[in-house]
Design an enzyme around this catalytic site. Structure first.
Site, PDB file in Angstrom:
ATOM      1  N   GLY A   1      -4.066  -6.733   6.949  1.00  0.00           N
ATOM      2  CA  GLY A   1      -3.860  -5.287   6.924  1.00  0.00           C
ATOM      3  C   GLY A   1      -4.984  -4.584   6.182  1.00  0.00           C
ATOM      4  O   GLY A   1      -5.436  -3.504   6.575  1.00  0.00           O
TER       5      GLY A   1
ATOM      6  N   LYS B   1       5.148  -5.545   5.773  1.00  0.00           N
ATOM      7  CA  LYS B   1       4.047  -6.418   5.343  1.00  0.00           C
ATOM      8  C   LYS B   1       3.818  -7.484   6.419  1.00  0.00           C
ATOM      9  O   LYS B   1       4.237  -7.312   7.554  1.00  0.00           O
ATOM     10  CB  LYS B   1       4.361  -7.031   3.974  1.00  0.00           C
ATOM     11  CG  LYS B   1       4.376  -5.998   2.846  1.00  0.00           C
ATOM     12  CD  LYS B   1       2.989  -5.444   2.602  1.00  0.00           C
ATOM     13  CE  LYS B   1       2.966  -4.396   1.502  1.00  0.00           C
ATOM     14  NZ  LYS B   1       1.666  -3.734   1.403  1.00  0.00           N
TER      15      LYS B   1
ATOM     16  N   ARG C   1     -13.368  -5.536   0.085  1.00  0.00           N
ATOM     17  CA  ARG C   1     -14.123  -4.316  -0.202  1.00  0.00           C
ATOM     18  C   ARG C   1     -15.594  -4.626  -0.451  1.00  0.00           C
ATOM     19  O   ARG C   1     -16.496  -3.918   0.021  1.00  0.00           O
ATOM     20  CB  ARG C   1     -13.518  -3.609  -1.426  1.00  0.00           C
ATOM     21  CG  ARG C   1     -12.175  -2.945  -1.107  1.00  0.00           C
ATOM     22  CD  ARG C   1     -11.354  -2.717  -2.352  1.00  0.00           C
ATOM     23  NE  ARG C   1     -10.167  -1.911  -2.130  1.00  0.00           N
ATOM     24  CZ  ARG C   1      -9.005  -2.365  -1.645  1.00  0.00           C
ATOM     25  NH1 ARG C   1      -8.884  -3.639  -1.303  1.00  0.00           N
ATOM     26  NH2 ARG C   1      -7.961  -1.560  -1.497  1.00  0.00           N
TER      27      ARG C   1
ATOM     28  N   ARG D   1       9.511  -8.722   4.553  1.00  0.00           N
ATOM     29  CA  ARG D   1       9.680  -9.653   3.419  1.00  0.00           C
ATOM     30  C   ARG D   1      11.071  -9.579   2.800  1.00  0.00           C
ATOM     31  O   ARG D   1      11.507 -10.533   2.148  1.00  0.00           O
ATOM     32  CB  ARG D   1       8.583  -9.406   2.366  1.00  0.00           C
ATOM     33  CG  ARG D   1       7.238  -9.899   2.864  1.00  0.00           C
ATOM     34  CD  ARG D   1       6.118  -9.754   1.860  1.00  0.00           C
ATOM     35  NE  ARG D   1       4.944 -10.456   2.365  1.00  0.00           N
ATOM     36  CZ  ARG D   1       3.702 -10.238   1.963  1.00  0.00           C
ATOM     37  NH1 ARG D   1       3.451  -9.331   1.034  1.00  0.00           N
ATOM     38  NH2 ARG D   1       2.701 -10.935   2.474  1.00  0.00           N
TER      39      ARG D   1
ATOM     40  N   ARG E   1       2.152  -4.273  12.843  1.00  0.00           N
ATOM     41  CA  ARG E   1       2.197  -3.453  11.623  1.00  0.00           C
ATOM     42  C   ARG E   1       1.762  -2.011  11.906  1.00  0.00           C
ATOM     43  O   ARG E   1       0.925  -1.767  12.772  1.00  0.00           O
ATOM     44  CB  ARG E   1       1.343  -4.118  10.534  1.00  0.00           C
ATOM     45  CG  ARG E   1       1.949  -5.470  10.170  1.00  0.00           C
ATOM     46  CD  ARG E   1       1.172  -6.172   9.112  1.00  0.00           C
ATOM     47  NE  ARG E   1       1.175  -5.433   7.869  1.00  0.00           N
ATOM     48  CZ  ARG E   1       0.440  -5.769   6.805  1.00  0.00           C
ATOM     49  NH1 ARG E   1      -0.354  -6.822   6.874  1.00  0.00           N
ATOM     50  NH2 ARG E   1       0.504  -5.079   5.707  1.00  0.00           N
TER      51      ARG E   1
ATOM     52  N   ASP F   1       2.846  -7.267  -3.891  1.00  0.00           N
ATOM     53  CA  ASP F   1       2.653  -8.576  -3.243  1.00  0.00           C
ATOM     54  C   ASP F   1       3.344  -9.708  -4.015  1.00  0.00           C
ATOM     55  O   ASP F   1       3.409 -10.841  -3.535  1.00  0.00           O
ATOM     56  CB  ASP F   1       1.157  -8.888  -3.099  1.00  0.00           C
ATOM     57  CG  ASP F   1       0.496  -7.957  -2.091  1.00  0.00           C
ATOM     58  OD1 ASP F   1       1.215  -7.311  -1.311  1.00  0.00           O
ATOM     59  OD2 ASP F   1      -0.749  -7.878  -2.077  1.00  0.00           O
TER      60      ASP F   1
ATOM     61  N   SER G   1       0.165   3.702  -0.763  1.00  0.00           N
ATOM     62  CA  SER G   1      -0.545   2.597  -0.133  1.00  0.00           C
ATOM     63  C   SER G   1      -2.027   2.628  -0.500  1.00  0.00           C
ATOM     64  O   SER G   1      -2.737   3.582  -0.176  1.00  0.00           O
ATOM     65  CB  SER G   1      -0.395   2.672   1.392  1.00  0.00           C
ATOM     66  OG  SER G   1      -1.359   1.862   2.017  1.00  0.00           O
TER      67      SER G   1
ATOM     68  N   ARG H   1       2.866 -15.355   1.864  1.00  0.00           N
ATOM     69  CA  ARG H   1       3.537 -15.169   0.561  1.00  0.00           C
ATOM     70  C   ARG H   1       4.973 -15.694   0.584  1.00  0.00           C
ATOM     71  O   ARG H   1       5.502 -16.113  -0.438  1.00  0.00           O
ATOM     72  CB  ARG H   1       3.470 -13.702   0.119  1.00  0.00           C
ATOM     73  CG  ARG H   1       2.025 -13.215  -0.014  1.00  0.00           C
ATOM     74  CD  ARG H   1       1.787 -12.197  -1.079  1.00  0.00           C
ATOM     75  NE  ARG H   1       0.400 -11.754  -1.026  1.00  0.00           N
ATOM     76  CZ  ARG H   1      -0.636 -12.402  -1.579  1.00  0.00           C
ATOM     77  NH1 ARG H   1      -0.440 -13.508  -2.267  1.00  0.00           N
ATOM     78  NH2 ARG H   1      -1.867 -11.942  -1.453  1.00  0.00           N
TER      79      ARG H   1
ATOM     80  N   SER I   1      -8.338  -8.527  -2.330  1.00  0.00           N
ATOM     81  CA  SER I   1      -8.634  -7.095  -2.145  1.00  0.00           C
ATOM     82  C   SER I   1     -10.086  -6.802  -2.474  1.00  0.00           C
ATOM     83  O   SER I   1     -10.771  -6.060  -1.748  1.00  0.00           O
ATOM     84  CB  SER I   1      -7.746  -6.259  -3.073  1.00  0.00           C
ATOM     85  OG  SER I   1      -6.406  -6.344  -2.690  1.00  0.00           O
TER      86      SER I   1
HETATM   87  C1  S3P Z   1      -3.946  -4.091  -0.548  1.00  0.00           C
HETATM   88  C2  S3P Z   1      -2.958  -3.172  -0.757  1.00  0.00           C
HETATM   89  C3  S3P Z   1      -1.527  -3.462  -0.617  1.00  0.00           C
HETATM   90  C4  S3P Z   1      -1.251  -4.959  -0.636  1.00  0.00           C
HETATM   91  C5  S3P Z   1      -2.198  -5.709   0.228  1.00  0.00           C
HETATM   92  C6  S3P Z   1      -3.627  -5.493  -0.228  1.00  0.00           C
HETATM   93  C7  S3P Z   1      -5.343  -3.674  -0.670  1.00  0.00           C
HETATM   94  O1  S3P Z   1      -1.061  -2.932   0.610  1.00  0.00           O
HETATM   95  O2  S3P Z   1       0.078  -5.209  -0.226  1.00  0.00           O
HETATM   96  O3  S3P Z   1      -1.912  -7.083   0.199  1.00  0.00           O
HETATM   97  O4  S3P Z   1      -6.235  -4.536  -0.707  1.00  0.00           O
HETATM   98  O5  S3P Z   1      -5.580  -2.456  -0.742  1.00  0.00           O
HETATM   99  P1  S3P Z   1      -0.594  -1.387   0.706  1.00  0.00           P
HETATM  100  O6  S3P Z   1      -1.599  -0.612   0.007  1.00  0.00           O
HETATM  101  O7  S3P Z   1      -0.513  -1.024   2.149  1.00  0.00           O
HETATM  102  O8  S3P Z   1       0.754  -1.377   0.044  1.00  0.00           O
END
Ligand code: S3P
Length: 445
Positions: free
Chosen positions: A96, A349, A30, A353, A124, A322, A169, A396, A26
């Protein structure tokens, strides 16, 4: 070129030794996007060099940033507030986070861009970002069926909104906050439950004005002037979600002892530790002093024991979303029935899952019940040898069954394992190192 299709895992025993997992996924996404937008040359150390994050680096390069990578060190010469129009669709692969966060940024640019990805990503839901971005003034077309990717974005000057998130989310929250940088005024996102806050932490770290009050996060947009923040240096900690495979499996096997070094310990990511402790696990956390880059980090030491079942629901869910696959895997080794509820997000996801875990656990002779929003796993039974598990191309799921097999001491075959490279390319090597199992690899011709 031969493509990896499956892995076989020989029966294992205890989990022992030290491991340093690769950088946080994550934060890597970013950091790459924000360094691409910044003024000047940023330096990111500990970048996650997995397929997902490398796709984000490529996208940032296609948008005009200068990207140089030496191993896990990445230098990015930012564009100084505005990306250039890419010459073709940006392929975000399996991610995603990549597609939803970049969509927020592109919504603030007055050109047309297209974001796409692999078959999983193209299944998705993207309406969750279309709605707020269109409220802000962008046009977002979902070109796939039923509101899915590819997405085409016509961006431009945006207006600030106050947006109560319909789902908990972090991806949608971050998408709106990133779009908010390009808006005139203060954009507010109201969360139903606290989700991971890496965007908030990195904004504050690099000097973007952000305010958090309870569940409301506000960002002051830069429009009508150009988005401005200077380049930065960042050391990314290890990914807790990758560490989770070793932590959860070691916790469930008496005699195991694993040390995970230099891992991110952001409290919005570590609910798995609370759950494992509730299940009877002895877990020691050594927090590093002084919070680097506003992201807490440290070492985790886990000693295995016989776990007992628990229930996981409500506010805990976003903070271990996750880790639910690996938690439901090790629940098979615990006494009693572990119940996971309020987790319908798992259905959308990288795979469904809930269905993928239930199918794999059943193939191993483990009793499960599924609900729309969760799964119940009854542990303590005999786990059968030699099953073939379908990962459904979900990293995963593949890693969860790999550690379960090693922890249960049964040999299994996992089909569709190339996906592991999206988040943890070194996983199989680490599995052999920590458990002593032998991992065999099958390739297509
Ligand atoms: C993430 C947020 C989560 C997580 C994903 C990474 C992120 O998804 O499941 O693997 O980096 O912001 P959601 O925010 O859609 O639940």
């Amino acid at each position: 070129m031969a493509i990896e299709t499956a892995r076989t895992i020989s029966p294992g025993g205890v989990f022992s030794g030290a491991v340093r997992v690769p950088g946080d996924k994550s934060i890597s996404h970013r950091a790459a996007m924000l360094a691409g937008l910044a003024w000047g040359r940023s330096l990111i150390r500990g970048f996650l060099c997995s397929e997902d994050c490398l796709n984000t680096l490529r996208a940032v390069g296609a948008l005009g940033a200068g990207v140089q990578r030496r191993g896990t060190e990445v230098e990015i010469e930012g564009v100084g507030g505005r990306f250039i129009s890419p010459s073709s669709a940006l392929d975000m692969g399996n991610s995603g986070t990549g597609i939803r966060l970049l969509a927020g940024i592109l919504a603030g640019h007055d050109f047309v861009s297209e974001l796409t990805g692999d078959a999983s990503l193209r299944s998705r839901p993207m309406r969750r970002i279309k709605e707020p971005l269109e409220m802000m003034g962008a046009t977002v077309e979902c070109l796939g069926q039923g509101g899915c990717a590819p997405i085409r974005i016509r961006g431009g000057s945006l207006r600030a909104i106050t947006y109560p998130l319909p789902v908990a989310s972090a991806q949608v929250k971050s998408c709106v906050l990133l779009a908010g940088l390009f808006a005139d005024g203060v954009t507010r996102v109201i969360e139903p439950l606290p989700t991971r806050d890496h965007t908030e932490r990195i904004f504050t770290e690099i000097g973007i004005p952000l305010n958090v009050e309870g569940l409301t996060v506000s960002v002051q947009g830069f429009a009508p002037s150009r988005v401005f923040f200077p380049a930065f240096e960042m050391n990314i900690p290890g990914d807790f979600s990758s560490a989770a495979y070793w932590i959860a499996a070691a916790a469930a096997v008496p005699g195991s002892e694993v040390l995970v070094e230099g891992v991110g310990l952001n409290p919005r990511r570590t609910a798995l530790l609370d759950v494992l402790r509730r299940m009877g696990s002895q877990i020691e956390v050594r927090l590093q002093e002084g919070v680097e880059g506003r992201e807490p980090r440290g070492d985790v030491i886990v000693r295995g024991c016989r776990l007992k079942a628990t229930t996981v629901s409500g506010a805990e869910i976003p903070n271990l979303i996750d880790e639910i696959p690996v938690l439901s895997a090790v629940a098979a080794l615990a006494d009693g029935t572990t119940v996971i509820k309020d987790a319908s997000e798992l259905r959308v996801k990288e795979s469904d899952r809930i269905a993928a875990m239930a199918a794999g656990l059943s193939a191993l002779n483990i009793k499960t019940d599924t609900f729309q929003d969760g799964i119940a796993v009854t542990g303590g039974g005999v786990i059968c040898e030699g099953a073939a598990i379908d990962s459904r191309d979900d990293h995963r799921i593949a890693m969860s069954f790999a550690v379960l097999a090693a922890a249960a001491g049964v040999g299994i075959r996992i089909e569709k394992t190339a996906c592991v490279a999206t988040s943890y390319p070194e996983f199989w090597r680490d599995l052999e190192g920590i458990t002593g199992v032998h991992v065999g690899t099958s390739y297509s011709d």
